[in-house]
Design a protein around this motif. Structure first.
Motif, mmCIF file in Angstrom:
data_model
loop_
_atom_site.group_PDB
_atom_site.id
_atom_site.type_symbol
_atom_site.label_atom_id
_atom_site.label_comp_id
_atom_site.label_asym_id
_atom_site.label_seq_id
_atom_site.Cartn_x
_atom_site.Cartn_y
_atom_site.Cartn_z
ATOM 1 N N ARG A 24 36.279 44.392 31.725
ATOM 2 C CA ARG A 24 37.466 44.709 32.534
ATOM 3 C C ARG A 24 37.280 44.098 33.912
ATOM 4 N NH1 ARG A 24 41.683 48.607 32.624
ATOM 5 N NH2 ARG A 24 40.929 49.443 30.656
ATOM 6 N N ILE A 62 34.495 44.064 39.749
ATOM 7 C CA ILE A 62 35.529 43.895 40.767
ATOM 8 C C ILE A 62 35.123 42.684 41.591
ATOM 9 C CG2 ILE A 62 36.693 44.920 42.751
ATOM 10 C CD1 ILE A 62 35.988 47.680 41.570
ATOM 11 N N SER A 76 43.325 39.586 36.745
ATOM 12 C CA SER A 76 42.883 40.939 36.415
ATOM 13 C C SER A 76 43.321 41.272 34.998
ATOM 14 C CB SER A 76 43.478 41.945 37.397
ATOM 15 O OG SER A 76 43.007 41.699 38.700
ATOM 16 N N THR A 123 38.780 43.175 37.614
ATOM 17 C CA THR A 123 39.758 43.483 38.659
ATOM 18 C C THR A 123 39.517 42.531 39.811
ATOM 19 O OG1 THR A 123 39.771 45.819 38.032
ATOM 20 C CG2 THR A 123 40.676 45.249 40.203
#
Lengths: 110, 114
Positions: free
Chosen positions: B110, B12, B88, B112
């Motif tokens: 992944r 993140i 994202s 974000t």
């Protein structure tokens, strides 16, 4: 241009057969097929080369119609483990760059 | 087939920062590929990375935004720069063993952006 796959999604009972189609607007050198389970990386299934050579697994086979720029993936006697999203990947020029299709979500139920 | 270790698996990040993703292959490969995949969508090729030369970018992707390093035949990095929420996505690397027919993918990152 992205290859178009059909159907977009299909639900089958265990033991039934499935056909997934991939159609390209370009002449193709090769077509790859991959299966991706949720949250995982795509896994190679099959490659078809211009000229008809085919490689892959036992219960999974494929055809490649060069004139129509189409490929079809055949899943025989489907198992629960076949569930996932299937992508074709096309290589028009033989330069190893794949353009992936729109995807087909396959769900196998007991 | 080749095994590709990709990291981080997820992160993140704040807007305006950068994230560097690494892929290590357990065998020497000529070309490595970087893809982006939005959840529930198909894979889109970002660029092709050859050892010893500049990466080749696909339409819509530029080096300033997605700089790529390929220092040897087993390693590559992709940096996503100046992050915005539109970045994202899941990023995957891929390669093919010499003599193999299919491509192997890393496990994906992944990202974000908040």
């Amino acid at each position: 241009q992205q290859p178009v796959q059909s159907p977009q999604a299909v639900i089958l009972r265990e033991g039934e057969d499935a056909v997934i189609n991939c159609s390209s607007s370009k002449a193709l050198y090769s077509v790859h097929w991959y299966r991706q389970k949720h949250g995982e990386a795509p896994v190679f299934l099959m490659i078809l080369l211009k000229g008809g050579e085919q490689k892959g697994h036992e219960k999974i086979s494929a055809s490649f119609n060069e004139k129509k720029q189409q490929s079809s993936l055949y899943l025989t006697a489907s198992q629960l483990s076949y569930s996932g999203t299937y992508f074709c990947g096309t290589d028009p020029f033989g330069n190893e760059k794949l353009t992936f299709g729109t995807g087909t979500r396959l769900t196998i139920i007991p | 087939s080749a095994v590709i270790s990709q990291k981080p698996s997820r992160d993140i990040c704040q807007r305006g920062t950068s994230l560097t993703i690494q892929c290590q292959v357990d065998s020497q490969v000529t070309m490595m590929f970087w893809y982006r995949q939005q959840p529930g969508q198909s894979l889109t090729l970002i660029a092709t990375a050859n050892q010893g030369s500049e990466a080749t970018y696909e339409s819509g992707f530029v080096i300033d935004k997605f700089p790529i390093s390929r220092p040897n035949l087993t390693f590559s990095t992709l940096t996503v720069s100046n992050l915005s929420p539109e970045d994202s996505s899941i990023y995957l690397c891929s390669a093919r063993d010499r003599g193999r027919v299919g491509y192997t993918f890393g496990s994906g990152t992944r990202l974000t952006v908040v």
